[in-house]
Design a protein around this motif. Structure first.
Motif, mmCIF file in Angstrom:
data_model
loop_
_atom_site.group_PDB
_atom_site.id
_atom_site.type_symbol
_atom_site.label_atom_id
_atom_site.label_comp_id
_atom_site.label_asym_id
_atom_site.label_seq_id
_atom_site.Cartn_x
_atom_site.Cartn_y
_atom_site.Cartn_z
ATOM 1 N N ARG A 10 104.275 40.637 25.120
ATOM 2 C CA ARG A 10 104.402 39.536 24.159
ATOM 3 C C ARG A 10 105.150 38.352 24.770
ATOM 4 O O ARG A 10 104.824 37.199 24.480
ATOM 5 N N GLN A 13 102.712 36.442 26.928
ATOM 6 C CA GLN A 13 101.857 35.574 26.117
ATOM 7 C C GLN A 13 102.617 34.333 25.644
ATOM 8 O O GLN A 13 102.085 33.222 25.673
ATOM 9 N N ALA A 14 103.850 34.537 25.230
ATOM 10 C CA ALA A 14 104.664 33.409 24.746
ATOM 11 C C ALA A 14 104.881 32.377 25.849
ATOM 12 O O ALA A 14 104.686 31.173 25.630
ATOM 13 N N SER A 16 103.141 32.005 28.593
ATOM 14 C CA SER A 16 101.857 31.463 29.017
ATOM 15 C C SER A 16 101.403 30.350 28.078
ATOM 16 O O SER A 16 100.882 29.321 28.518
ATOM 17 N N GLN A 17 101.594 30.539 26.797
ATOM 18 C CA GLN A 17 101.138 29.564 25.811
ATOM 19 C C GLN A 17 102.125 28.425 25.584
ATOM 20 O O GLN A 17 101.727 27.292 25.336
ATOM 21 N N ARG A 18 103.427 28.723 25.659
ATOM 22 C CA ARG A 18 104.445 27.741 25.286
ATOM 23 C C ARG A 18 105.218 27.166 26.456
ATOM 24 O O ARG A 18 105.988 26.227 26.298
ATOM 25 N N ARG A 57 102.733 40.566 33.928
ATOM 26 C CA ARG A 57 101.530 39.793 34.261
ATOM 27 C C ARG A 57 101.016 40.147 35.655
ATOM 28 O O ARG A 57 99.811 40.220 35.882
ATOM 29 N N GLN A 90 90.101 32.488 31.224
ATOM 30 C CA GLN A 90 90.434 33.319 30.063
ATOM 31 C C GLN A 90 91.930 33.440 29.798
ATOM 32 O O GLN A 90 92.346 33.513 28.646
ATOM 33 N N LYS A 91 92.730 33.500 30.857
ATOM 34 C CA LYS A 91 94.120 33.900 30.678
ATOM 35 C C LYS A 91 95.161 32.920 31.232
ATOM 36 O O LYS A 91 96.337 33.077 30.960
ATOM 37 N N HIS A 94 96.665 27.016 31.953
ATOM 38 C CA HIS A 94 97.761 26.112 32.303
ATOM 39 C C HIS A 94 98.277 26.349 33.720
ATOM 40 O O HIS A 94 99.322 25.836 34.093
#
Length: 175
Positions: A10, A13-14, A16-18, A57, A90-91, A94
């Motif tokens: 998690r 993901q955080a 990677s996205q933020r 990762r 896909q992943k 950024h």
């Protein structure tokens, strides 16, 4: 999957996205879906949260690259660069999470070491998959160029990277 692995997943993901600058520990706790106490039990600092996410990762990336892996040689490297394009699309739109972490925390030796471990393992993987140990670093630099350019030019980075890899492996530099 253990609690620590679930949290690391998690966190990955955080970040990677933020990104790394924006989410504070209070937000990371929410995004990880655990209490602050549980988060700190497994990752006692934001730096350790970043490293946990990077380690998680790293394992996912290596497994992803290994899917349907042909025997070492030209086709294995082409396959690996196709998998890199799939990963970026896909992943990792950024860019490379490891490089982004290093850029966000340039003075952290622990994060630097985690990133270096990941990159060193990629050099070895590329050398092994090519069947030509001496090309490991050259293939690594092309790999890194693709992942660095991806956020700006997307698939064009992958296409150029594959062309460069084939020229390197086939010895055709005058095309």
């Amino acid at each position: 999957m253990t609690t620590k692995e679930q949290i690391a997943s998690r966190l990955e993901q955080a970040f990677s996205q933020r990104g790394f600058a924006e989410p504070g520990v209070a937000e990371l706790k929410i995004l990880a879906g655990v209490s602050l106490r549980t988060l700190y039990r497994y990752f006692p600092s934001k730096e350790s949260m970043v490293i946990g996410a990077l380690d998680y990762r790293h394992g996912r990336y290596l497994k992803f690259l290994a899917e349907d892996e042909p025997p070492p040689g030209r086709e294995s490297i082409v396959h690996l660069f196709h998998r890199l394009a799939d990963w970026m699309r896909q992943k990792a739109p950024h860019g490379c999470l490891s490089v982004n972490a290093f850029a966000a925390y340039p003075s952290s030796l622990a994060i630097r070491d985690a990133v270096k471990l990941h990159k060193d393992e990629l050099v070895r993987l590329l050398a092994r998959r090519s069947g030509r140990e001496a090309l490991g670093w050259e293939l690594f630099l092309i790999h890194e160029g693709v992942s660095a350019a991806w956020p700006l030019v997307g698939m064009r980075a992958s296409e150029a990277g594959e062309t460069a890899v084939l020229k390197l492996i086939d010895g055709g530099i005058n095309d």
